[in-house]
Design an enzyme around this catalytic site. Sequence first.
Site, PDB file in Angstrom:
ATOM      1  NE  ARG A 102      -4.013  -1.977   2.102  1.00  0.00           N
ATOM      2  CZ  ARG A 102      -3.864  -3.097   2.794  1.00  0.00           C
ATOM      3  NH1 ARG A 102      -2.845  -3.225   3.612  1.00  0.00           N
ATOM      4  NH2 ARG A 102      -4.743  -4.060   2.681  1.00  0.00           N
ATOM      5  CE  LYS A 113      -0.647  13.740 -14.714  1.00  0.00           C
ATOM      6  NZ  LYS A 113      -0.952  14.202 -16.077  1.00  0.00           N
ATOM      7  CD  GLU A 122       7.352  17.066 -22.369  1.00  0.00           C
ATOM      8  OE1 GLU A 122       6.671  18.002 -21.919  1.00  0.00           O
ATOM      9  OE2 GLU A 122       6.847  16.019 -22.817  1.00  0.00           O
ATOM     10  CE  LYS A 127       5.300  17.471 -14.242  1.00  0.00           C
ATOM     11  NZ  LYS A 127       5.567  16.217 -14.890  1.00  0.00           N
ATOM     12  CD  GLU A 147      -3.930  16.366 -15.860  1.00  0.00           C
ATOM     13  OE1 GLU A 147      -2.771  15.996 -15.636  1.00  0.00           O
ATOM     14  OE2 GLU A 147      -4.561  16.061 -16.871  1.00  0.00           O
ATOM     15  NE  ARG A 159       0.180  17.032 -12.866  1.00  0.00           N
ATOM     16  CZ  ARG A 159       0.849  16.208 -12.077  1.00  0.00           C
ATOM     17  NH1 ARG A 159       0.532  16.108 -10.809  1.00  0.00           N
ATOM     18  NH2 ARG A 159       1.845  15.478 -12.547  1.00  0.00           N
ATOM     19  CG  ASN A 208      -2.112  17.327 -20.160  1.00  0.00           C
ATOM     20  OD1 ASN A 208      -1.131  16.697 -19.784  1.00  0.00           O
ATOM     21  ND2 ASN A 208      -3.281  17.267 -19.540  1.00  0.00           N
ATOM     22  CG  HIS A 237       1.809  16.347 -23.590  1.00  0.00           C
ATOM     23  ND1 HIS A 237       2.470  17.547 -23.721  1.00  0.00           N
ATOM     24  CD2 HIS A 237       2.692  15.503 -23.001  1.00  0.00           C
ATOM     25  CE1 HIS A 237       3.685  17.435 -23.199  1.00  0.00           C
ATOM     26  NE2 HIS A 237       3.842  16.200 -22.768  1.00  0.00           N
ATOM     27  CG  HIS A 249      -0.305  11.409 -25.065  1.00  0.00           C
ATOM     28  ND1 HIS A 249      -0.918  11.749 -23.889  1.00  0.00           N
ATOM     29  CD2 HIS A 249       1.024  11.359 -24.786  1.00  0.00           C
ATOM     30  CE1 HIS A 249      -0.003  11.896 -22.931  1.00  0.00           C
ATOM     31  NE2 HIS A 249       1.179  11.667 -23.461  1.00  0.00           N
ATOM     32  CG  HIS A 257       6.628  11.732 -24.705  1.00  0.00           C
ATOM     33  ND1 HIS A 257       5.273  11.528 -24.827  1.00  0.00           N
ATOM     34  CD2 HIS A 257       6.780  12.744 -23.796  1.00  0.00           C
ATOM     35  CE1 HIS A 257       4.634  12.365 -24.025  1.00  0.00           C
ATOM     36  NE2 HIS A 257       5.526  13.119 -23.393  1.00  0.00           N
TER      37      HIS A 257
HETATM   38  N1  LIG Z   1       5.091  10.626 -15.163  1.00  0.00           N
HETATM   39  C1  LIG Z   1       5.046  11.695 -15.934  1.00  0.00           C
HETATM   40  O1  LIG Z   1       4.636  12.782 -15.513  1.00  0.00           O
HETATM   41  C2  LIG Z   1       5.546  11.593 -17.345  1.00  0.00           C
HETATM   42  C3  LIG Z   1       5.752  12.755 -18.102  1.00  0.00           C
HETATM   43  C4  LIG Z   1       6.286  12.630 -19.382  1.00  0.00           C
HETATM   44  C5  LIG Z   1       6.601  11.374 -19.894  1.00  0.00           C
HETATM   45  N2  LIG Z   1       6.384  10.265 -19.128  1.00  0.00           N
HETATM   46  C6  LIG Z   1       6.715   8.937 -19.634  1.00  0.00           C
HETATM   47  O2  LIG Z   1       8.140   8.885 -19.813  1.00  0.00           O
HETATM   48  C7  LIG Z   1       8.423   7.902 -20.805  1.00  0.00           C
HETATM   49  C8  LIG Z   1       9.455   8.433 -21.761  1.00  0.00           C
HETATM   50  O3  LIG Z   1      10.627   8.708 -21.022  1.00  0.00           O
HETATM   51  P1  LIG Z   1      12.056   8.844 -21.725  1.00  0.00           P
HETATM   52  O4  LIG Z   1      11.941   9.745 -22.880  1.00  0.00           O
HETATM   53  O5  LIG Z   1      13.012   9.149 -20.640  1.00  0.00           O
HETATM   54  O6  LIG Z   1      12.271   7.395 -22.361  1.00  0.00           O
HETATM   55  P2  LIG Z   1      13.001   6.089 -21.844  1.00  0.00           P
HETATM   56  O7  LIG Z   1      12.845   5.909 -20.394  1.00  0.00           O
HETATM   57  O8  LIG Z   1      12.532   4.975 -22.720  1.00  0.00           O
HETATM   58  O9  LIG Z   1      14.534   6.402 -22.175  1.00  0.00           O
HETATM   59  C9  LIG Z   1      14.943   6.590 -23.527  1.00  0.00           C
HETATM   60  C10 LIG Z   1      16.134   5.700 -23.858  1.00  0.00           C
HETATM   61  O10 LIG Z   1      17.316   6.223 -23.236  1.00  0.00           O
HETATM   62  C11 LIG Z   1      17.971   5.213 -22.492  1.00  0.00           C
HETATM   63  N3  LIG Z   1      18.674   5.931 -21.431  1.00  0.00           N
HETATM   64  C12 LIG Z   1      18.169   6.441 -20.300  1.00  0.00           C
HETATM   65  N4  LIG Z   1      19.095   7.166 -19.662  1.00  0.00           N
HETATM   66  C13 LIG Z   1      20.212   7.120 -20.412  1.00  0.00           C
HETATM   67  C14 LIG Z   1      21.498   7.687 -20.297  1.00  0.00           C
HETATM   68  N5  LIG Z   1      21.814   8.523 -19.310  1.00  0.00           N
HETATM   69  N6  LIG Z   1      22.410   7.412 -21.243  1.00  0.00           N
HETATM   70  C15 LIG Z   1      22.092   6.625 -22.300  1.00  0.00           C
HETATM   71  N7  LIG Z   1      20.884   6.067 -22.482  1.00  0.00           N
HETATM   72  C16 LIG Z   1      19.950   6.320 -21.544  1.00  0.00           C
HETATM   73  C17 LIG Z   1      16.866   4.298 -22.070  1.00  0.00           C
HETATM   74  O11 LIG Z   1      17.354   3.017 -21.722  1.00  0.00           O
HETATM   75  C18 LIG Z   1      16.010   4.291 -23.349  1.00  0.00           C
HETATM   76  O12 LIG Z   1      16.554   3.401 -24.282  1.00  0.00           O
HETATM   77  C19 LIG Z   1       7.106   7.553 -21.471  1.00  0.00           C
HETATM   78  O13 LIG Z   1       6.677   6.294 -21.002  1.00  0.00           O
HETATM   79  C20 LIG Z   1       6.150   8.646 -20.992  1.00  0.00           C
HETATM   80  O14 LIG Z   1       4.810   8.199 -20.908  1.00  0.00           O
HETATM   81  C21 LIG Z   1       5.871  10.363 -17.881  1.00  0.00           C
END
Ligand SMILES: NC(=O)c1ccc[n+]([C@@H]2O[C@H](COP(=O)([O-])OP(=O)(O)OC[C@H]3O[C@@H](n4cnc5c(N)ncnc54)[C@H](O)[C@@H]3O)[C@@H](O)[C@H]2O)c1
Length: 335
Positions: free
Chosen positions: A93, A115, A157, A198, A208, A212, A216, A219, A223, A236
């Site tokens: 939990r 999130k 972003e 942020k 949200e 908040r 988006n 987005h 998306h 993304h």
């Molecule tokens: N929670 C939230 O508020 C929120 C906001 C925006 C996006 N997201 C989510 O985030 C995700 C995308 O995140 P991302 O763009 O970081 O993608 P990711 O986590 O897939 O990372 C991108 C690539 O970079 C590699 N990588 C990570 N750090 C590295 C480093 N320092 N050196 C070399 N390679 C590295 C990873 O292994 C991967 O292959 C999506 O799932 C999206 O939905 C969440």
Amino acid sequence: MREGGLSGKAACITNPIVGKLYGDRAFSSLSRAGFEPYRIDIPDGEEYKSLEWVSHIYDKLIEYRMERQSPIVALGGGVVGDIAGFAAATYLRGIPYVQVPTTLLAQVDSSVGGKTGVNHPMGKNLIGSFYQPKMVLIDVDALKTLEPRDIKAGLAEVIKYGIIRDSGFFAFLESNYKDALALGDSLVYAIKVSCSIKAKVIEEDETETGVRAILNFGHTLGHAIEAATHYKELRHGEAVAIGMAAAARLSLKLGLCNKDVCQRIEGLLAKVGLPTKLSAVSYQLSAKDLFQAMEIDKKMTGGKIKFVMVEDIGRTTFRQLDRGDFPLDLLGILN
Ligand SMILES: NC(=O)c1ccc[n+]([C@@H]2O[C@H](COP(=O)([O-])OP(=O)(O)OC[C@H]3O[C@@H](n4cnc5c(N)ncnc54)[C@H](O)[C@@H]3O)[C@@H](O)[C@H]2O)c1
């Protein structure tokens, strides 16, 4: 982490790529701080941000006898951060977790705001919870091992924060984007400003129910483009860049902003090397495909899609669009 009241075992969730680069360092620093570290790997890729892999994480947390005060450490990009945060929110939990974001996108966006969640075969991030990390540890040096394409995607972003809240910051990015792309001091400053914008928006509206949603910006369509291209072609941030350019054009079309605003947004995205048109993807997407993808997205309420529009750099507004209102010539704008 000790100062945050955390103790005992620590489960470091990562993937093989990030684990290979930074896993040993994270492990030894956890040991030095008196934690008993364990490592849990998930495969690299958005498709593993799933309930199946959450279940794998639970198995490991149980196997390692992780207790209520034992933290999870999410070491990686947004994928690792989202799934690790969700496991932390639900195991026993809720146990504490710490975000150690290693991509630019994760440093300026996903690690801040609480999130957490995973994808469902029907759509992205459909399962999740709001659950705040105990802390976010950002080391900008970790960005040195990223592909330049991922730096650009993260900058999408960063640019968004300027558009929605801070015209001075947007102008700073217009003047300093080259230094930011080269991982210079401008990027360190941009990360700080992004996180504080942020955090401020989230302080105003954590779950949200109102403001908040400005986060988006770009987005809703972004998306939809990601879903319609099966998450394969674009990062993304690239899909969000197209979404922001479209939102700016739509705002101009509806008379909400002037041409200069629209041109500055598209201009900065293009200078950074981000796509601004749907022609950047090989899929032939119709307005119908995109609308269908948007309908599944959770930003739809009562059959209407809430679009964040721009009035000026630093100022946004909302418009509710239903299928009828949805500008079918949007693709004409985009291509
Ligand atoms: N929670 C939230 O508020 C929120 C906001 C925006 C996006 N997201 C989510 O985030 C995700 C995308 O995140 P991302 O763009 O970081 O993608 P990711 O986590 O897939 O990372 C991108 C690539 O970079 C590699 N990588 C990570 N750090 C590295 C480093 N320092 N050196 C070399 N390679 C590295 C990873 O292994 C991967 O292959 C999506 O799932 C999206 O939905 C969440």
